[in-house]
Design an enzyme around this catalytic site. Structure first.
Site, PDB file in Angstrom:
ATOM      1  N   TRP A 117       0.814  -1.217   0.000  1.00 11.32           N
ATOM      2  CA  TRP A 117       0.000   0.000   0.000  1.00 11.32           C
ATOM      3  C   TRP A 117       0.843   1.260   0.000  1.00 11.32           C
ATOM      4  O   TRP A 117       0.460   2.290  -0.565  1.00 11.32           O
ATOM      5  CB  TRP A 117      -1.003  -0.021   1.149  1.00 11.32           C
ATOM      6  CG  TRP A 117      -2.015  -1.113   0.915  1.00 11.32           C
ATOM      7  CD1 TRP A 117      -2.142  -2.272   1.614  1.00 11.32           C
ATOM      8  CD2 TRP A 117      -2.987  -1.162  -0.145  1.00 11.32           C
ATOM      9  NE1 TRP A 117      -3.135  -3.048   1.061  1.00 11.32           N
ATOM     10  CE2 TRP A 117      -3.667  -2.399  -0.011  1.00 11.32           C
ATOM     11  CE3 TRP A 117      -3.344  -0.310  -1.187  1.00 11.32           C
ATOM     12  CZ2 TRP A 117      -4.699  -2.791  -0.884  1.00 11.32           C
ATOM     13  CZ3 TRP A 117      -4.364  -0.700  -2.055  1.00 11.32           C
ATOM     14  CH2 TRP A 117      -5.029  -1.910  -1.894  1.00 11.32           C
TER      15      TRP A 117
ATOM     16  N   ASP B 227      -0.753   6.523   6.793  1.00 14.03           N
ATOM     17  CA  ASP B 227      -1.922   5.750   6.375  1.00 14.03           C
ATOM     18  C   ASP B 227      -2.214   4.739   7.486  1.00 14.03           C
ATOM     19  O   ASP B 227      -1.467   3.776   7.672  1.00 14.03           O
ATOM     20  CB  ASP B 227      -1.589   5.045   5.055  1.00 14.03           C
ATOM     21  CG  ASP B 227      -2.730   4.163   4.557  1.00 14.03           C
ATOM     22  OD1 ASP B 227      -3.728   3.996   5.280  1.00 14.03           O
ATOM     23  OD2 ASP B 227      -2.601   3.629   3.430  1.00 14.03           O
TER      24      ASP B 227
ATOM     25  N   LYS C 156     -12.065  -1.270   7.735  1.00 13.20           N
ATOM     26  CA  LYS C 156     -11.405  -2.302   8.540  1.00 13.20           C
ATOM     27  C   LYS C 156     -11.797  -2.119  10.004  1.00 13.20           C
ATOM     28  O   LYS C 156     -12.640  -2.845  10.510  1.00 13.20           O
ATOM     29  CB  LYS C 156      -9.894  -2.259   8.339  1.00 13.20           C
ATOM     30  CG  LYS C 156      -9.474  -2.694   6.931  1.00 13.20           C
ATOM     31  CD  LYS C 156      -8.699  -1.609   6.291  1.00 13.20           C
ATOM     32  CE  LYS C 156      -8.190  -1.831   4.886  1.00 13.20           C
ATOM     33  NZ  LYS C 156      -8.546  -2.955   4.095  1.00 13.20           N
TER      34      LYS C 156
END
Ligand code: PMP
Length: 366
Positions: A102, A177, A201
């Site tokens: 990511w 992030d 999430k």
């Protein structure tokens, strides 16, 4: 039919009580005469939900007053594009530390107007470690340094050895992030200039993201961009520059309330230790039947990728797991193998059931 233990990486399991509450609110919200998805975002009912959600999230994460909290449409990738547009001007250097898939994806969201510097990358060693802080090549005067607090696919996380768990990057604003680890432990927000997280999430449903940003940063000019992509304008409009994803926002609010009721980030920190230790000790104690390759000091407590020594058993492992009421365990296509995502909504019993299944599977096939 009983609900399975869902180890999906995101969209991920939500607490059952949240789903039940949402189910009962779906037809009519309070005495609004309609459901939340049918009423105006600017009406008193939804404005109250929005205000309460922000207040609860501020409490949960101990967000200091000099930080703004935005609830914006779209996922983390959208924020990866917007942070550069909002906080780096043409010609500015931006530093990225890449500790997994990511972090690398984030680079694709940059415009050619900024000067990308990959300050460090774990790619050469398969992202099994995070490069030591003293090896990072930071740019003096960079617009920001970007890290991925938890790499959802590679299972690599900045753990406390790195700070709380923020690395020290001096005066340059640190952006992180936190999509897959937000609210999993107490955080000193003041060590970051900006935190963002897609909600799907730990925070609730997909379709909405949270951005927590030090207010002074919103004065930066950034790059030429549409009004809709302007975080400051979002703040000035209560995160309602356009019709926001009201249902997602409401579900996020219910999930945050649930986390507060369970004991907040201290409690999820404790549970995350218990859950992740159960899994890693089962993997490490399997004599090589199961394997996780990540350096122990940066193993993620949220996403645990693992491999069977005999990959020919993968399908049998997954179908047996499903029969045992354990779903969402197939690894990401980038890595293959298995992955158990054990976010806040996953109870300890779910992980106990998983390790029980893993041990039994090993007995049958080992
Ligand atoms: N960052 C991280 C850490 C992620 O886990 C994900 C999605 N799994 C993303 C970014 C991309 O998020 P989205 O799909 O919401 O754009």
């Amino acid at each position: 039919m009983a609900r399975a233990y869902n180890f999906s990486p995101g969209p991920a399991a939500l607490p059952e009580s949240v789903l039940r509450q949402a189910q009962s609110d779906m037809l009519e919200w309070g005495d609004a005469g309609a459901s939340i998805v049918e009423i105006s975002h600017r009406g008193p009912e939804f404005m109250q939900i929005a205000a309460q959600t922000e207040a609860d999230l501020r409490t949960l994460l101990a967000v200091p007053d000099d930080y703004a909290v935005l609830f914006v449409p779209g996922g983390a990738t959208t924020q990866q594009a917007l942070i550069a547009l909002n906080f780096a001007s043409e010609g500015d250097a931006v530093d990225y530390v890449v500790s997994g898939h990511w972090g690398k994806t984030a680079l694709k969201q940059l415009t050619p107007a900024v000067r990308l510097n990959i300050a460090a990358s774990g790619e050469a060693d398969g992202y099994h470690t995070i490069p030591a802080r003293d090896s990072w090549q930071l740019t003096p005067g960079a617009a920001y340094v970007h890290i991925t607090a938890n790499e959802t696919i590679h299972g690599v996380e900045f753990r406390p050895a790195w700070g709380n768990p923020a690395p020290d990057v001096g005066d340059v604003p640190l952006f992180a992030d936190f999509s897959s680890s937000i609210a999993s432990e107490p955080l000193d927000i003041s060590r970051y200039a900006l935190i963002y997280a897609g909600a799907q999430k730990n925070l609730g449903p997909v379709g909405i993201s949270v951005v927590i940003v030090r207010r002074d940063l919103l004065e930066r000019a950034g790059q030429p961009r549409a009004h809709m992509f302007n975080y400051k304008a979002q703040l000035e409009n209560d995160s309602m520059l356009n019709t926001p994803p009201t249902w997602n926002w409401y579900l996020l609010g219910l999930t945050v309330k649930w986390m507060l009721g369970e004991g907040g980030t201290d409690e999820f920190d404790r549970r995350s230790d218990v859950k992740s230790m159960l899994l890693y000790s089962t993997i490490d104690g399997s004599g090589g039947f199961y394997r996780n390759d990540v350096d122990a000091s940066v193993r993620s407590r949220m996403n645990v990728p693992f491999f069977l020594a005999d990959e020919a058993l993968n399908d049998a492992f997954l179908s047996g797991a499903r029969e045992a009421g354990l779903i969402g365990l197939k690894g990401h296509r980038v890595l293959g193998g298995m992955r158990a995502s054990i976010y806040n909504a996953m109870p300890v019993e779910g992980v106990q059931a998983l390790v029980g299944y893993m041990q039994e599977f090993q007995k049958r096939h080992g």
